[in-house]
Design an enzyme around this catalytic site. Structure first.
Site, short mmCIF file in Angstrom:
data_model
loop_
_atom_site.label_atom_id
_atom_site.label_comp_id
_atom_site.label_asym_id
_atom_site.label_seq_id
_atom_site.Cartn_x
_atom_site.Cartn_y
_atom_site.Cartn_z
N LYS A 106 8.61 -2.37 15.60
CA LYS A 106 7.53 -2.90 15.96
C LYS A 106 7.05 -3.23 14.64
O LYS A 106 6.34 -4.54 14.68
CB LYS A 106 6.68 -2.09 16.66
N ALA A 125 -0.94 -2.34 5.51
CA ALA A 125 0.23 -2.76 5.19
C ALA A 125 1.22 -2.73 6.64
O ALA A 125 0.87 -1.75 7.47
CB ALA A 125 0.91 -1.97 4.21
N HIS A 159 -1.31 -12.55 -6.21
CA HIS A 159 -1.72 -11.30 -5.45
C HIS A 159 -3.33 -11.30 -5.08
O HIS A 159 -3.97 -11.45 -5.77
CB HIS A 159 -1.51 -10.00 -6.19
P1 NAI Z 1 -4.17 2.72 5.11
O1 NAI Z 1 -3.14 3.21 5.83
O2 NAI Z 1 -5.19 3.46 4.28
O3 NAI Z 1 -5.61 2.28 6.42
C1 NAI Z 1 -4.95 1.62 7.66
C2 NAI Z 1 -6.00 1.43 8.61
O4 NAI Z 1 -6.46 2.66 9.29
C3 NAI Z 1 -7.43 0.85 7.64
O5 NAI Z 1 -8.14 0.07 8.47
C4 NAI Z 1 -8.33 2.10 7.85
O6 NAI Z 1 -9.72 2.02 8.23
C5 NAI Z 1 -7.91 2.89 9.37
N1 NAI Z 1 -7.99 4.20 9.53
C6 NAI Z 1 -7.54 5.12 8.66
N2 NAI Z 1 -7.83 6.49 9.08
C7 NAI Z 1 -8.61 5.97 10.35
C8 NAI Z 1 -9.14 7.11 11.07
N3 NAI Z 1 -9.08 8.31 11.00
N4 NAI Z 1 -9.97 6.48 11.97
C9 NAI Z 1 -9.81 5.21 12.25
N5 NAI Z 1 -9.22 4.09 11.35
C10 NAI Z 1 -8.73 4.85 10.39
O7 NAI Z 1 -4.12 1.03 4.85
P2 NAI Z 1 -2.87 0.71 4.00
O8 NAI Z 1 -1.73 0.27 4.69
O9 NAI Z 1 -2.51 1.87 2.85
O10 NAI Z 1 -3.13 -0.49 3.13
C11 NAI Z 1 -4.18 -0.38 2.12
C12 NAI Z 1 -4.39 -1.81 1.39
O11 NAI Z 1 -3.28 -2.40 0.62
C13 NAI Z 1 -5.29 -2.74 2.42
O12 NAI Z 1 -6.25 -3.18 1.97
C14 NAI Z 1 -4.13 -3.74 2.29
O13 NAI Z 1 -4.72 -5.11 2.71
C15 NAI Z 1 -3.44 -3.77 1.13
N6 NAI Z 1 -2.38 -4.34 1.08
C16 NAI Z 1 -2.32 -5.49 -0.09
C17 NAI Z 1 -1.20 -6.39 -0.19
C18 NAI Z 1 -0.93 -7.54 -0.87
O14 NAI Z 1 -0.06 -7.99 -1.28
N7 NAI Z 1 -2.41 -8.31 -1.10
C19 NAI Z 1 0.16 -5.72 0.32
C20 NAI Z 1 0.22 -4.37 1.02
C21 NAI Z 1 -1.04 -3.96 1.35
#
Ligand code: NAI
Length: 350
Positions: free
Chosen positions: A225, A177, A117
């Site tokens: 999508k 994600a 991971h």
């Molecule tokens: P999230 O839903 O918190 O944010 C998604 C994106 O939206 C981010 O780029 C954030 O900066 C942007 N964002 C949120 N609110 C905003 C706003 N008001 N205006 C502008 N931009 C905005 O992120 P999510 O989907 O919960 O993912 C969290 C983390 O989990 C990520 O770092 C991802 O890489 C990680 N992840 C890692 C996995 C792994 O297996 N290594 C698997 C799944 C997720």
């Protein structure tokens, strides 16, 4: 939640990972990624994960002394074998390779195979953007999401991250994600006995559910999508690298003594290969300013440029310390290496 200094949190994480068996060098690199995530408010991929990593390292499922092998297969393409070491370390080193190739060839595609991971992908695209490069990174994760219209999990939450550098420290970033919500958020609702919105997850029959206890799989973002994006990540970060794909990707909890064999792909572009690099960075910063100044919808204080929410939290963390959950902090400060809490766990079980 408690706020603690970056350096203190880093030292606590390093200490625990070293106790579990990781080298100080690798522990430092994993800690840098986790503290980066916590500082940005992405607690699902911060210090919360240390106990799971510690259990996996202790049980042999993370190779503490991996032999990384880089094979340059074409002028702009390389495959980086991570030997099932800590994913954060392998993905960081592979990004260094991608940066070097992109500087030389204008573009680079580096496949990272056989890793654990790797945490929040923003860490790696930021690594390239800090050097003036545009970067895209994506990785496989364990199957927890239904295909569009399906009732059983097939793909992982397969995240995608992107960063484009602007002037100075400016950068626009996306890190997400491909499921509507991370599993951790369903778990939080379960613990609090709260209902979840109907577009997050499905029950055993594939029907959308608001009952956190009934959840048996997560839903892709935006229906077909998000489903398509998950497929894309699985092809690019899995099939292309000859790794287990789709529902064959290893479970996070199934066997903590075996390597995860996960895949990740880094794509890096040197803007200078396409346009005037300085002018490109000016355009990125201009878009950031224009977005910040654009008219907000009713009830919204200000439009944020992509990723600005994390930048704001990062600034606050720098000023006031990084927020960490009290239970996570208590574990980090204790002498316990791990509590056997993860092996064999069914992520959907109550
Ligand atoms: P999230 O839903 O918190 O944010 C998604 C994106 O939206 C981010 O780029 C954030 O900066 C942007 N964002 C949120 N609110 C905003 C706003 N008001 N205006 C502008 N931009 C905005 O992120 P999510 O989907 O919960 O993912 C969290 C983390 O989990 C990520 O770092 C991802 O890489 C990680 N992840 C890692 C996995 C792994 O297996 N290594 C698997 C799944 C997720």
């Amino acid at each position: 939640m408690t706020r603690i200094a970056h350096e203190k949190l880093t030292a606590l994480i390093v200490r625990k990972l070293v106790l579990a068996g990781l080298s100080a060098e690798h522990a430092g690199m994993v800690a840098a990624s986790l503290v980066h995530a916590d500082a940005r408010g992405v607690h699902s991929h911060g210090a919360l994960r240390v106990e799971y990593y510690a259990e996996r390292i202790s049980k042999g499922g993370t190779n503490p002394a991996p032999r990384f092998v880089v094979e340059r297969r074409a002028p702009a393409a390389a495959v980086f074998d991570g030997d099932n070491g800590a994913g954060h370390v392998a993905a960081f080193e592979a990004m260094e390779v991608a940066i070097e190739i992109a500087r030389e060839q204008g573009v680079a595609a580096v496949g990272v195979r056989r890793i654990g991971h790797s945490g929040a992908l923003s860490f790696f695209v930021e690594q390239a953007a800090r050097q003036g490069l545009v970067a895209l990174s994506m990785c496989q994760s364990d199957p927890m999401a239904v295909p569009y219209g399906g009732a059983e999990p097939y793909y992982g939450t397969n995240p995608i991250a992107f960063a484009a550098p602007g002037e100075g420290d400016d950068r626009m970033m996306l890190d997400m994600a491909t499921t509507v919500q991370a599993w951790g958020k369903v778990l939080n609702a379960r613990i609090r006995g709260e209902a979840i919105p109907p577009d997050w997850a499905v029950d055993a029959s594939g029907a959308p559910t608001t009952d956190a206890d009934a959840v048996r799989a997560l839903l892709p973002i935006a229906g077909p999508k998000g489903y398509g994006l998950m497929m894309m990540v699985d092809v690019l970060a899995g099939m292309l690298l000859g790794l287990p794909f789709g529902k064959h990707v290893s479970s996070m909890y199934h066997d903590l003594s075996a390597g995860r064999e996960l895949g990740q792909l880094h794509l890096v572009i040197d803007p200078a290969a396409f346009t005037d690099a300085r002018a490109f960075r000016c355009r990125v910063s201009q878009a950031m300013r224009e977005l910040s100044a654009s008219i907000p919808a009713a009830g919204v204080e200000r439009v944020l440029y992509p990723g600005e929410d994390c930048v704001l939290r990062e600034r606050e963390s720098k000023r006031l310390g990084v927020e960490v959950d009290d239970a996570v902090l208590a574990y980090l400060e204790s002498e316990v290496i791990h509590r056997n809490a993860y092996a064999g766990k069914d992520p959907f079980a109550r």
